[in-house]
Design an enzyme around this catalytic site. Structure first.
Site, PDB file in Angstrom:
ATOM      1  N   ASP A  79      41.265  37.403  46.378  1.00  0.00           N
ATOM      2  CA  ASP A  79      40.751  38.354  45.379  1.00  0.00           C
ATOM      3  C   ASP A  79      39.517  37.787  44.671  1.00  0.00           C
ATOM      4  O   ASP A  79      38.570  38.514  44.351  1.00  0.00           O
ATOM      5  CB  ASP A  79      41.846  38.727  44.361  1.00  0.00           C
ATOM      6  CG  ASP A  79      42.721  37.547  43.951  1.00  0.00           C
ATOM      7  OD1 ASP A  79      42.448  36.404  44.384  1.00  0.00           O
ATOM      8  OD2 ASP A  79      43.669  37.764  43.181  1.00  0.00           O
TER       9      ASP A  79
ATOM     10  N   GLY B 160      46.401  47.087  40.429  1.00  0.00           N
ATOM     11  CA  GLY B 160      46.397  46.004  41.419  1.00  0.00           C
ATOM     12  C   GLY B 160      45.090  45.865  42.169  1.00  0.00           C
ATOM     13  O   GLY B 160      45.060  45.404  43.308  1.00  0.00           O
ATOM     14  N   LEU B 161      43.991  46.261  41.533  1.00  0.00           N
ATOM     15  CA  LEU B 161      42.697  46.105  42.203  1.00  0.00           C
ATOM     16  C   LEU B 161      42.043  44.753  41.882  1.00  0.00           C
ATOM     17  O   LEU B 161      40.902  44.525  42.261  1.00  0.00           O
ATOM     18  CB  LEU B 161      41.744  47.252  41.818  1.00  0.00           C
ATOM     19  CG  LEU B 161      42.032  48.621  42.442  1.00  0.00           C
ATOM     20  CD1 LEU B 161      41.020  49.663  41.982  1.00  0.00           C
ATOM     21  CD2 LEU B 161      42.038  48.560  43.966  1.00  0.00           C
ATOM     22  N   GLY B 162      42.736  43.918  41.167  1.00  0.00           N
ATOM     23  CA  GLY B 162      42.227  42.555  40.972  1.00  0.00           C
ATOM     24  C   GLY B 162      41.372  42.367  39.734  1.00  0.00           C
ATOM     25  O   GLY B 162      40.358  41.676  39.784  1.00  0.00           O
ATOM     26  N   SER B 163      41.815  42.956  38.619  1.00  0.00           N
ATOM     27  CA  SER B 163      41.004  42.837  37.403  1.00  0.00           C
ATOM     28  C   SER B 163      40.969  41.392  36.885  1.00  0.00           C
ATOM     29  O   SER B 163      39.945  40.941  36.369  1.00  0.00           O
ATOM     30  CB  SER B 163      41.504  43.781  36.313  1.00  0.00           C
ATOM     31  OG  SER B 163      42.854  43.534  36.054  1.00  0.00           O
ATOM     32  N   SER B 164      42.054  40.635  37.058  1.00  0.00           N
ATOM     33  CA  SER B 164      42.069  39.262  36.540  1.00  0.00           C
ATOM     34  C   SER B 164      41.053  38.391  37.274  1.00  0.00           C
ATOM     35  O   SER B 164      40.323  37.615  36.651  1.00  0.00           O
ATOM     36  CB  SER B 164      43.449  38.627  36.715  1.00  0.00           C
ATOM     37  OG  SER B 164      44.426  39.459  36.198  1.00  0.00           O
TER      38      SER B 164
ATOM     39  N   ALA C 263      38.432  39.468  38.938  1.00  0.00           N
ATOM     40  CA  ALA C 263      37.071  39.951  38.663  1.00  0.00           C
ATOM     41  C   ALA C 263      36.586  39.476  37.292  1.00  0.00           C
ATOM     42  O   ALA C 263      35.429  39.060  37.138  1.00  0.00           O
ATOM     43  CB  ALA C 263      37.037  41.485  38.748  1.00  0.00           C
TER      44      ALA C 263
END
Ligand code: MEV
Length: 305
Positions: free
Chosen positions: A136, A89-93, A95
């Site tokens: 994000d 849930g660190l926002g790969s999409s 990024a």
């Protein structure tokens, strides 16, 4: 020509959910990055190698939108790599979307400002997920610590060099769009809507106080506000037993404050700690089954590597 670009992941500090309804939030970019390598290829099709499977649609839609905008027919090869898994849930999409726009703008020599990258990436995310504030994407684009409102109406960079955070992963992947939609569904009930909106107003106040505490490096006050925010998120019904246990473990071992970070339903919690308490807090979170993710905040936004 091959180009390599990266964008950072993010952590929501305060204001999740309320931000979807027009209230402010505070987000920090983190030094776990998503890398995109792009090149023009001589082929009939674009080639996407995104081992972080969830990302491939984001890459695909980004290529489509970019090519439409600039009427480009050439084919590209995009390969992604990440410092982190899309599970946490660190926002790969977001990024990967931001990094892909930047990479395409470089290989096709089309100048895109950061604001344009933000807006195009937000368009892609809304197309795929249907919901979201775009916080994000702002973190991936601009980096640093940001005071943010939906759609980038306000994106204010806060001068915070470092923030003493412990991050604990709950071991459960959260489905953010689903959780956001469920809350929206709840709000179709008039009585619940009034209750939820009252919570949003309280969160709004916390975020505004937190902004001041952050800038003044008043960790004790900021920690207290984070813990209050967590209580409000529990009231919204988005926290989980596991997240609550991890938050409690951090608080009883001396964190200034702790809360879930993101949509809830899983993913990560964060604790604000003094350096002398860091180890105790980390151990306590691990003891209740959390996994510590080492991060530094205030990472640089999208960049050519
Ligand atoms: C999810 O990480 C944060 C939410 O506020 C959704 C969003 O702002 O897009 C729940």
């Amino acid at each position: 020509m091959k180009i390599k670009v990266s964008a950072p992941g993010k952590l929501m500090l305060l204001g999740e959910h309320a931000v979807v309804y027009g209230h402010p939030c505070i987000v920090t970019a983190v030094d776990k990055r998503l890398y995109v390598e792009a090149e023009v290829i001589d082929s009939d099709e674009d080639e996407i190698i995104a081992p972080q499977v969830k990302e491939s649609r984001f890459v695909l839609e980004t290529i489509t939108l970019f090519k439409q905008k600039y009427q480009i027919k050439k084919r590209v090869k995009i390969r992604t790599k990440g410092d982190f898994s899309h599970n946490v849930g660190l926002g790969s999409s977001s990024a990967v979307t931001v990094a892909t726009f930047k990479a395409l703008s470089e290989i096709f020599n089309k100048k895109l400002s950061l604001r344009q990258i933000f807006e195009l990436s937000y368009e892609v995310t809304l197309k795929i997920q249907g919901v979201g504030s775009g916080f994000d994407i702002a973190a991936a684009t601009f980096g640093g610590v940001l005071y943010f409102t939906k759609g980038g109406k306000v994106i204010e960079s806060l001068e915070i060099k470092s923030l003493p955070l412990v991050v604990g992963y709950s071991g459960v992947k959260a489905d953010t769009p689903l959780i956001v939609r469920n809350l929206k569904l709840k709000m179709q009930n008039e009585k619940l809507k009034v209750k939820i909106e009252k919570n949003f107003v309280l969160i709004n106040k916390l975020v505004k106080s937190a902004k001041k505490a952050l800038v003044n490096k008043n960790w004790k006050e900021l920690g207290g506000l984070m813990t209050e925010d967590h209580e409000l998120l529990i009231r919204l019904g988005v926290s989980t037993e596991k997240l609550n246990i991890m938050v409690k473990a951090a608080l009883v071992t001396g964190a200034y404050g702790a809360k879930l970070s993101g949509a809830g339903g899983g993913d990560c919690m964060i604790a604000l700690v003094s350096e002398d308490k860091r180890r105790n807090v980390e151990t306590a979170i691990k003891k209740v089954g959390g996994e510590i993710i080492k991060i530094n905040n205030n990472a640089e936004g999208v960049r050519i590597d």
